[in-house]
Design a protein around this motif. Sequence first.
Motif, short mmCIF file in Angstrom:
data_model
loop_
_atom_site.label_atom_id
_atom_site.label_comp_id
_atom_site.label_asym_id
_atom_site.label_seq_id
_atom_site.Cartn_x
_atom_site.Cartn_y
_atom_site.Cartn_z
N GLU A 177 34.25 17.29 -36.24
CA GLU A 177 33.73 18.62 -36.60
C GLU A 177 34.84 19.66 -36.54
N ARG A 178 35.68 19.61 -35.49
CA ARG A 178 36.80 20.57 -35.39
C ARG A 178 37.78 20.38 -36.55
N MET A 184 40.90 20.56 -42.40
CA MET A 184 40.66 20.21 -43.79
C MET A 184 40.91 21.38 -44.75
N PRO A 185 40.54 22.64 -44.40
CA PRO A 185 40.86 23.74 -45.33
C PRO A 185 42.37 23.88 -45.58
N MET A 186 43.19 23.60 -44.58
CA MET A 186 44.64 23.66 -44.76
C MET A 186 45.10 22.59 -45.75
N LEU A 187 44.56 21.38 -45.61
CA LEU A 187 44.93 20.30 -46.52
C LEU A 187 44.51 20.61 -47.95
N VAL A 224 42.04 8.75 -38.47
CA VAL A 224 40.68 8.28 -38.66
C VAL A 224 39.73 9.42 -39.04
N CYS A 225 39.86 10.55 -38.35
CA CYS A 225 38.93 11.66 -38.58
C CYS A 225 39.18 12.37 -39.91
N THR A 226 40.35 12.22 -40.49
CA THR A 226 40.61 12.77 -41.83
C THR A 226 40.48 11.70 -42.91
#
Length: 430
Positions: A177-178, A184-187, A224-226
């Motif tokens: 969630e973090r 993710m917005p940066m990516l 994993v989280c991305t």
Amino acid sequence: MGTLTMKFGGASVGTTAALMQVVSILLQERERWQKMIVVVSALEGVTDSLIEASHLAQLSNRRGYRRIVATLRTRHLTLVDNLPLNPDERVELQAEIDRLLFDMLDICQMIAENGGDTVPAQTIDAVISVGERLATRIVATLMRHNGLRGVALDATEVIVTDDTFGNARPNMELTRERIRMNLMPMLERSIIPVITGFIGSTPDGKPTTLGRGGSDYSASIIGVCTEADEVWMWSSVDGMMSTDPQHIDSARVIPYLSYEEVAELAYFGARILHARMIEPLHEGNIPLHVKNIFKPQNPGTIVFRSPPRSDHYIKAVTAIQGIGLSSDQSGTLVEITDVVNTTLDKTIGSPADIMITAQSLSRSFMTVVIPTSAGPDAVHSVLMELEKVLASRPGVAHWRVMPVSIITAIGPAMDWTPRVTAHIFEVLDD
């Protein structure tokens, strides 16, 4: 291509030449990958210095921890002075280094004033996590100077852990969630986050660390989280080796390993990787590449679910220190197991992960593996503590404790090749 997570170890960021090599690799891979994430360790040896500083602060040794802070400041500023930066970039980076070190000095002074055992564990973690924060600022600034959109990001913003300070475990649900909110917005905007390894935070924001070598673990968690397509680990060696090249000249690079094999290697003595980093990658079926920062053209080692069939029954041999306990009695092991687990939890922050036992009618033997991530002094510390506990507990006073070496042979078919097992015992002799 999709998303690539790369982790650079302390030897990869500790010199001007190594940092320029990092930038060269990033520039090259930027052309191939749609999204990139960089995880960075502290400069080589810095975390050990910070641990020493925290210990000196607990002893109220102001001269000692101030000396360490001054040495770290000189080392990082000298590195920055030798980098090809413009004057504004250099001044801004120097100011950020000073801010982080002065903040750490304030924490040390607070520890010294409060004294010894009353210091909260999260305060110690706040001190020893500064090395990664310094390194990320340097790497991100150098990236921007070379036209890459690098932004330093503290992992306290993205990795959520439990409150086992010094050896924390991630909460993967909260971490996802973090990451969705903060990373993710940066990516999506083609920014390359440069994230501190080794560090996390509790849900209420207290800083934590993931144990020695935890930057590797950070990379696998973030990968994993991305839902990264691959995770690459950059170090100063050519890949996972068949044995320790410092001791055995014939050591060779292992081109392919399974997740299970590399997990055994990491746990039983291969210091390149953090033992806990493999499980998330295994669950996510994400390939891991281990490569040499100074020889990026070399293939290194690739880790995935089903590596090609190997001609080698034994792929690697490792040696690790452990604790052996023996008794001239047979019977239940419940009480001694409880003693061992309680002592390990107190001394290194976790109970025994691997415990090997053997019994006959007249003898009992137990071996406990002390993972390399527990630190270089862990075996001695556990040994001393166990001796004290055994002497004070009549029910287990008949147990004797000693250091042992655990030799591990790792291969794809060790459990159904008795001929190889027999040969191992033949080589060991007595």
